[in-house]
Each structure stands twice: as structure tokens, then as C-alpha cells.
Scaffold this active site. Structure first.
Site, PDB file in Angstrom:
ATOM      1  N   TYR A   1       0.884  -1.084   0.108  1.00  0.00           N
ATOM      2  CA  TYR A   1      -0.063   0.062   0.140  1.00  0.00           C
ATOM      3  C   TYR A   1       0.887   1.186   0.080  1.00  0.00           C
ATOM      4  CZ  TYR A   1       0.701   1.070   5.294  1.00  0.00           C
ATOM      5  OH  TYR A   1       1.288   1.174   6.258  1.00  0.00           O
ATOM      6  N   CYS A   2       0.411   2.362  -0.178  1.00  0.00           N
ATOM      7  CA  CYS A   2       0.952   3.678  -0.348  1.00  0.00           C
ATOM      8  C   CYS A   2       0.029   4.773   0.069  1.00  0.00           C
ATOM      9  CB  CYS A   2       1.407   3.985  -1.746  1.00  0.00           C
ATOM     10  SG  CYS A   2       0.209   3.939  -3.076  1.00  0.00           S
ATOM     11  N   GLY A   3       0.139   5.815  -0.404  1.00  0.00           N
ATOM     12  CA  GLY A   3      -0.802   6.922   0.101  1.00  0.00           C
ATOM     13  C   GLY A   3      -2.247   6.563  -0.434  1.00  0.00           C
TER      14      GLY A   3
ATOM     15  N   TRP B   1      -3.371   4.235   2.323  1.00  0.00           N
ATOM     16  CA  TRP B   1      -3.083   4.578   3.514  1.00  0.00           C
ATOM     17  C   TRP B   1      -4.245   5.552   3.795  1.00  0.00           C
ATOM     18  CZ3 TRP B   1      -1.682   4.590   8.342  1.00  0.00           C
ATOM     19  CH2 TRP B   1      -1.595   5.611   9.055  1.00  0.00           C
TER      20      TRP B   1
END
Length: 133
Positions: A83-85, A112
Site C-alpha cells: 500500500y501507499c498513500g 493509507w
């Protein structure tokens, strides 16, 4: 507020998404509650990770994940959830890991922001410093 992404970047992400599997935050929550074994990887920058990340997530930023993944997880069948932003960088990272032979990697849609919005547990602090270059 979500960052406005350039058209070429969005095209690159769309192409990557056509080749990878994605899951929702709810899917990840269910996997955790079921006791399923997988590695949750935060691919954001170290400062983003330090400011807050999903409980239990390890940090391998988009800038180094391809370089470091084999030393951390040599088995290409290791279940990985990235996952990232917001789900863009993690899609690109998942695509690259698949190109490297990893067969059980997914990108978490919404990243996120979706994790926090869902009220799922978070923690703060930095990842161990990686001094290899």
C-alpha cells in the site's frame, strides 16, 4: 486533499493495474482477522511511514523495494500486500515485483487514506534505517 496526478503518471498506473491484482482495505482487514499469514508493506517514503502506518506494516519504499525485496523475502511465493498513500505507487511496485517473479502480490486500493478512513489501527514511528545503497 489528494494530490493531483499528471496524465502520463495516471496512464502508467492504469497500465500497471491492468496486469496486477488489487484488493480493498476491507479484504485486508478480513485477512488479518482470519489470521491469514501475509506481509503488509508500506511503499511510501520514510517520512510518510514515520508519521503513521498500518499496524504491523513493514517499510520498503517505492524507491528501494525492487532492490531489497529478495533479501527480505527470497521466496517469490510470499504473500505480499502493498500500500501507499492512495494506491498508485503500490500498483507500480506490485507490477515490478511481478516482473521480478513474485507471484502472490496485491496492491491495496485506496492505500493509507482508505485505511485511516476505515478506522483501522495505526501506529507511528520510523522503520529501521537501511544503510545499504
Amino acid at each position: 486533499m489528494a494530490k493531483q496526478h499528471s496524465p502520463r503518471f495516471l496512464q502508467l498506473v492504469a497500465e500497471a493495474r491492468s496486469r496486477i491484482r488489487e484488493c480493498t482495505v476491507e479484504d485486508v482487514r478480513r485477512r488479518i482477522e482470519a489470521g491469514e499469514r501475509f506481509v503488509l508493506i508500506d511503499v511510501r517514503e520514510e517520512s510518510e511511514y514515520a508519521a503513521g502506518h498500518a499496524v504491523g506494516a513493514i517499510h520498503l519504499s517505492k524507491g528501494v523495494i525492487e532492490r531489497d525485496i529478495e533479501s527480505k523475502f527470497p521466496d517469490p511465493q510470499t504473500p505480499l500486500v502493498l500500500y501507499c498513500g492512495g494506491g498508485y505507487r503500490s500498483a507500480l511496485a506490485a507490477d515490478n515485483l511481478q516482473k521480478m517473479g513474485y507471484t502472490n502480490v496485491v496492491s491495496m486500493e485506496g492505500g493509507w487514506r482508505a485505511w485511516v478512513q476505515a478506522g483501522l489501527p495505526v501506529e507511528h514511528g520510523t522503520a529501521p534505517t537501511n544503510t545499504s545503497g
